[in-house]
Motif scaffolding. Sequence first.
Motif, mmCIF file in Angstrom:
data_model
loop_
_atom_site.group_PDB
_atom_site.id
_atom_site.type_symbol
_atom_site.label_atom_id
_atom_site.label_comp_id
_atom_site.label_asym_id
_atom_site.label_seq_id
_atom_site.Cartn_x
_atom_site.Cartn_y
_atom_site.Cartn_z
ATOM 1 N N GLN A 128 75.810 12.104 -5.284
ATOM 2 C CA GLN A 128 74.998 11.885 -4.072
ATOM 3 C C GLN A 128 73.897 11.107 -4.158
ATOM 4 N N LYS A 129 73.236 10.787 -5.652
ATOM 5 C CA LYS A 129 72.237 9.799 -6.114
ATOM 6 C C LYS A 129 72.950 8.307 -5.900
ATOM 7 N N SER B 36 84.204 11.063 -3.936
ATOM 8 C CA SER B 36 84.193 12.578 -4.072
ATOM 9 C C SER B 36 85.562 13.319 -4.037
ATOM 10 N N SER C 257 81.453 16.010 -13.518
ATOM 11 C CA SER C 257 80.920 16.530 -12.340
ATOM 12 C C SER C 257 79.946 17.163 -12.081
ATOM 13 N N THR C 258 79.737 18.087 -13.211
ATOM 14 C CA THR C 258 78.530 19.104 -13.365
ATOM 15 C C THR C 258 77.218 18.591 -13.559
ATOM 16 N N HIS D 90 82.399 11.110 -12.042
ATOM 17 C CA HIS D 90 82.455 12.108 -11.247
ATOM 18 C C HIS D 90 83.459 12.952 -11.782
ATOM 19 N N ASP E 8 75.370 13.442 -10.721
ATOM 20 C CA ASP E 8 75.074 13.730 -9.116
ATOM 21 C C ASP E 8 75.537 12.735 -8.391
#
Length: 107
Positions: free
Chosen positions: A59-60, A75, A53-54, A49, A57
């Motif tokens: 959230q996965k 996060s 970070s780009t 992360h 993901d």
Amino acid sequence: GVRFYPVEFTPEKPYPYGGQQCGGVRILVSARNVLDAPELGVEIASALHRFYSTQFDLQKMNVLLANQQVLAQISAGDDPESIAEQWRPALQPFLEQRQAALLYPDR
């Protein structure tokens, strides 16, 4: 408890990046009794992360992690070791209960 080695590989098709040379990391467990696998997972997710970070993901990760609070802490950039320290107090009663249920108890 682990060692990291850089590796290059070419995934077969139809996987994403199939046929393309990719770089990655091989993780070798050298001392499984010392390794804290959940903390290692948080460390790896935090590093991905922070540095990618780009492309990564976060959230996965919730599918694997199933802990929204830890996901939010990663996060937010919280220290992975301090995240792990928060779950340690609840871990001891579980380990004691687990020990009683093992067919081959730890020594």
